[in-house]
Design a protein around this motif. Structure first.
Motif, PDB file in Angstrom:
ATOM      1  N   GLN A 142       0.827  -1.203   0.000  1.00  0.00           N
ATOM      2  CA  GLN A 142       0.000   0.000   0.000  1.00  0.00           C
ATOM      3  C   GLN A 142       0.864   1.256   0.000  1.00  0.00           C
ATOM      4  O   GLN A 142       0.582   2.222  -0.732  1.00  0.00           O
ATOM      5  CB  GLN A 142      -0.925  -0.011   1.216  1.00  0.00           C
ATOM      6  CG  GLN A 142      -1.971  -1.124   1.179  1.00  0.00           C
ATOM      7  CD  GLN A 142      -2.780  -1.193   2.459  1.00  0.00           C
ATOM      8  OE1 GLN A 142      -2.468  -0.511   3.436  1.00  0.00           O
ATOM      9  NE2 GLN A 142      -3.824  -2.011   2.459  1.00  0.00           N
ATOM     10  N   LEU A 143       1.926   1.236   0.836  1.00  0.00           N
ATOM     11  CA  LEU A 143       2.827   2.391   0.872  1.00  0.00           C
ATOM     12  C   LEU A 143       3.539   2.580  -0.462  1.00  0.00           C
ATOM     13  O   LEU A 143       3.749   3.723  -0.904  1.00  0.00           O
ATOM     14  CB  LEU A 143       3.858   2.209   1.993  1.00  0.00           C
ATOM     15  CG  LEU A 143       3.310   2.294   3.424  1.00  0.00           C
ATOM     16  CD1 LEU A 143       4.413   1.965   4.426  1.00  0.00           C
ATOM     17  CD2 LEU A 143       2.748   3.688   3.704  1.00  0.00           C
ATOM     18  N   GLN A 144       3.909   1.459  -1.113  1.00  0.00           N
ATOM     19  CA  GLN A 144       4.562   1.549  -2.413  1.00  0.00           C
ATOM     20  C   GLN A 144       3.616   2.165  -3.438  1.00  0.00           C
ATOM     21  O   GLN A 144       4.024   2.993  -4.271  1.00  0.00           O
ATOM     22  CB  GLN A 144       5.007   0.150  -2.872  1.00  0.00           C
ATOM     23  CG  GLN A 144       5.790   0.145  -4.177  1.00  0.00           C
ATOM     24  CD  GLN A 144       7.120   0.873  -4.054  1.00  0.00           C
ATOM     25  OE1 GLN A 144       7.812   0.723  -3.053  1.00  0.00           O
ATOM     26  NE2 GLN A 144       7.468   1.668  -5.060  1.00  0.00           N
ATOM     27  N   THR A 145       2.329   1.771  -3.364  1.00  0.00           N
ATOM     28  CA  THR A 145       1.335   2.344  -4.276  1.00  0.00           C
ATOM     29  C   THR A 145       1.203   3.844  -4.044  1.00  0.00           C
ATOM     30  O   THR A 145       1.166   4.644  -4.997  1.00  0.00           O
ATOM     31  CB  THR A 145      -0.021   1.657  -4.072  1.00  0.00           C
ATOM     32  OG1 THR A 145       0.123   0.245  -4.319  1.00  0.00           O
ATOM     33  CG2 THR A 145      -1.063   2.222  -5.019  1.00  0.00           C
ATOM     34  N   ARG A 146       1.147   4.228  -2.750  1.00  0.00           N
ATOM     35  CA  ARG A 146       1.053   5.654  -2.430  1.00  0.00           C
ATOM     36  C   ARG A 146       2.305   6.400  -2.876  1.00  0.00           C
ATOM     37  O   ARG A 146       2.234   7.539  -3.358  1.00  0.00           O
ATOM     38  CB  ARG A 146       0.839   5.821  -0.925  1.00  0.00           C
ATOM     39  CG  ARG A 146      -0.509   5.294  -0.436  1.00  0.00           C
ATOM     40  CD  ARG A 146      -0.625   5.360   1.074  1.00  0.00           C
ATOM     41  NE  ARG A 146      -0.510   6.725   1.557  1.00  0.00           N
ATOM     42  CZ  ARG A 146      -0.516   7.043   2.862  1.00  0.00           C
ATOM     43  NH1 ARG A 146      -0.624   6.084   3.775  1.00  0.00           N
ATOM     44  NH2 ARG A 146      -0.415   8.304   3.234  1.00  0.00           N
ATOM     45  N   LEU A 147       3.483   5.736  -2.711  1.00  0.00           N
ATOM     46  CA  LEU A 147       4.732   6.369  -3.139  1.00  0.00           C
ATOM     47  C   LEU A 147       4.748   6.563  -4.647  1.00  0.00           C
ATOM     48  O   LEU A 147       5.170   7.623  -5.143  1.00  0.00           O
ATOM     49  CB  LEU A 147       5.917   5.505  -2.696  1.00  0.00           C
ATOM     50  CG  LEU A 147       7.308   6.001  -3.110  1.00  0.00           C
ATOM     51  CD1 LEU A 147       7.582   7.378  -2.505  1.00  0.00           C
ATOM     52  CD2 LEU A 147       8.385   5.006  -2.680  1.00  0.00           C
ATOM     53  N   ASP A 148       4.282   5.533  -5.379  1.00  0.00           N
ATOM     54  CA  ASP A 148       4.234   5.660  -6.840  1.00  0.00           C
ATOM     55  C   ASP A 148       3.303   6.800  -7.254  1.00  0.00           C
ATOM     56  O   ASP A 148       3.617   7.574  -8.175  1.00  0.00           O
ATOM     57  CB  ASP A 148       3.765   4.344  -7.459  1.00  0.00           C
ATOM     58  CG  ASP A 148       4.783   3.229  -7.272  1.00  0.00           C
ATOM     59  OD1 ASP A 148       5.966   3.551  -7.033  1.00  0.00           O
ATOM     60  OD2 ASP A 148       4.395   2.043  -7.360  1.00  0.00           O
ATOM     61  N   ARG A 149       2.153   6.890  -6.554  1.00  0.00           N
ATOM     62  CA  ARG A 149       1.232   7.982  -6.860  1.00  0.00           C
ATOM     63  C   ARG A 149       1.872   9.329  -6.543  1.00  0.00           C
ATOM     64  O   ARG A 149       1.730  10.293  -7.307  1.00  0.00           O
ATOM     65  CB  ARG A 149      -0.057   7.815  -6.055  1.00  0.00           C
ATOM     66  CG  ARG A 149      -0.913   6.634  -6.497  1.00  0.00           C
ATOM     67  CD  ARG A 149      -2.127   6.499  -5.599  1.00  0.00           C
ATOM     68  NE  ARG A 149      -2.954   5.358  -6.002  1.00  0.00           N
ATOM     69  CZ  ARG A 149      -4.024   4.943  -5.318  1.00  0.00           C
ATOM     70  NH1 ARG A 149      -4.386   5.584  -4.203  1.00  0.00           N
ATOM     71  NH2 ARG A 149      -4.722   3.908  -5.744  1.00  0.00           N
ATOM     72  N   ALA A 150       2.582   9.393  -5.387  1.00  0.00           N
ATOM     73  CA  ALA A 150       3.237  10.646  -5.003  1.00  0.00           C
ATOM     74  C   ALA A 150       4.317  11.023  -6.014  1.00  0.00           C
ATOM     75  O   ALA A 150       4.465  12.197  -6.380  1.00  0.00           O
ATOM     76  CB  ALA A 150       3.842  10.508  -3.603  1.00  0.00           C
ATOM     77  N   ARG A 151       5.077  10.005  -6.477  1.00  0.00           N
ATOM     78  CA  ARG A 151       6.103  10.283  -7.489  1.00  0.00           C
ATOM     79  C   ARG A 151       5.479  10.780  -8.786  1.00  0.00           C
ATOM     80  O   ARG A 151       5.993  11.712  -9.422  1.00  0.00           O
ATOM     81  CB  ARG A 151       6.919   9.019  -7.745  1.00  0.00           C
ATOM     82  CG  ARG A 151       7.899   8.681  -6.627  1.00  0.00           C
ATOM     83  CD  ARG A 151       8.614   7.386  -6.910  1.00  0.00           C
ATOM     84  NE  ARG A 151       9.632   7.110  -5.894  1.00  0.00           N
ATOM     85  CZ  ARG A 151      10.331   5.981  -5.833  1.00  0.00           C
ATOM     86  NH1 ARG A 151      10.116   5.030  -6.743  1.00  0.00           N
ATOM     87  NH2 ARG A 151      11.231   5.809  -4.885  1.00  0.00           N
ATOM     88  N   SER A 152       4.370  10.127  -9.177  1.00  0.00           N
ATOM     89  CA  SER A 152       3.687  10.557 -10.394  1.00  0.00           C
ATOM     90  C   SER A 152       3.179  11.988 -10.250  1.00  0.00           C
ATOM     91  O   SER A 152       3.323  12.815 -11.166  1.00  0.00           O
ATOM     92  CB  SER A 152       2.521   9.608 -10.693  1.00  0.00           C
ATOM     93  OG  SER A 152       1.806  10.040 -11.832  1.00  0.00           O
ATOM     94  N   LEU A 153       2.590  12.283  -9.064  1.00  0.00           N
ATOM     95  CA  LEU A 153       2.090  13.634  -8.824  1.00  0.00           C
ATOM     96  C   LEU A 153       3.243  14.636  -8.774  1.00  0.00           C
ATOM     97  O   LEU A 153       3.133  15.754  -9.302  1.00  0.00           O
ATOM     98  CB  LEU A 153       1.308  13.656  -7.509  1.00  0.00           C
ATOM     99  CG  LEU A 153       0.621  14.982  -7.148  1.00  0.00           C
ATOM    100  CD1 LEU A 153      -0.391  15.359  -8.223  1.00  0.00           C
ATOM    101  CD2 LEU A 153      -0.062  14.877  -5.790  1.00  0.00           C
TER     102      LEU A 153
END
Length: 235
Positions: A142-153
């Motif tokens: 879940q944290l990796q998914t959030r990190l990927d989203r944060a990186r994309s943002l």
């Protein structure tokens, strides 16, 4: 007549005595016959027991004869060994070893039980740790998914910021050009920098206001001159 009566009485007593004696003899004979029958039964029972004992004796002798081989074997072992004085000592040592073996087996059973308990504890620990690890992996995913989203943002905002910076640079250049042109116009309009009557070098708004007033004044003058010229032409 009296003598005859007396004789009859004696005969009756004698007969009664004979009957009693006969009854006693019959009872005694019956008792003896009963005793004889009992003794006969006892003898028959003893005979059966004797037969059983003799049969058992023969069986035991057969066992002894079969066991004689082991006795001879143990005797040979004792003679060849210097550790035992007789077969009794050898058998005593065997009993001691057997007892020790039983104790060791009992201890091994206890150790096996304790080992099984430890194995169960280990299984529970591994299961608990596996469950905790699964939860950690889920949280990490879940944290990796959030990190990927944060990186994309962040990449999106970085692109936007780059575009903003590029746009700001262009606007800054345009603003500089406007400020330079305004300053030139301000100077051309007779504007003064600094002092009570002048404006600041970077105060472009005031400069534009002064230019606007200058143009308005000149426009009014031109209009008056045009009006005067028109009046003169009519006259």
């Amino acid at each position: 007549m009296f003598s005859e009566f007396k004789d009859d009485e004696m005969k009756r007593k004698l007969l009664h005595s004979c009957c009693k004696y006969r009854v006693r003899n019959l009872q005694k004979a019956e008792t003896e016959r009963t005793l004889v029958r009992r003794k006969v039964k006892e003898l028959e029972s003893l005979g059966q027991k004797l037969g059983t004992l003799l049969s058992r004796k023969e069986q035991l002798w057969a066992v002894v004869n079969r066991a004689a081989f082991y006795h001879d074997f143990l005797d040979a072992v004792v003679k060849k060994s210097s550790k035992f004085e007789d077969i009794g000592g050898l058998l005593g040592r065997f009993d001691t070893l057997t007892s020790t073996r039983d104790q060791l087996l009992e201890r091994a059973g206890v150790v096996d039980s304790e080992t099984e308990e430890e194995r169960q504890r280990l299984r529970r620990y591994v299961s608990e740790r596996s469950s905790a690890l699964l939860q950690q992996n889920t949280s990490l995913s879940q944290l990796q998914t959030r990190l990927d989203r944060a990186r994309s943002l962040a990449l999106k905002w970085e692109t936007t910021w780059t575009r903003v910076q590029s746009t700001a640079a262009g606007e800054t250049l345009l603003l500089g050009q406007i400020q330079a042109a305004t300053l030139n116009l301000y100077h051309a309009a007779g504007g003064v920098l600094g002092g009570a009557e002048g404006v600041g070098l970077d105060d472009t708004v005031r400069q534009l206001e002064k230019i606007h007033l200058f143009i308005k004044d000149r426009t009014d003058i031109v209009k008056e001159l045009q009006s005067d010229a028109a009046k003169s032409a009519k006259n």
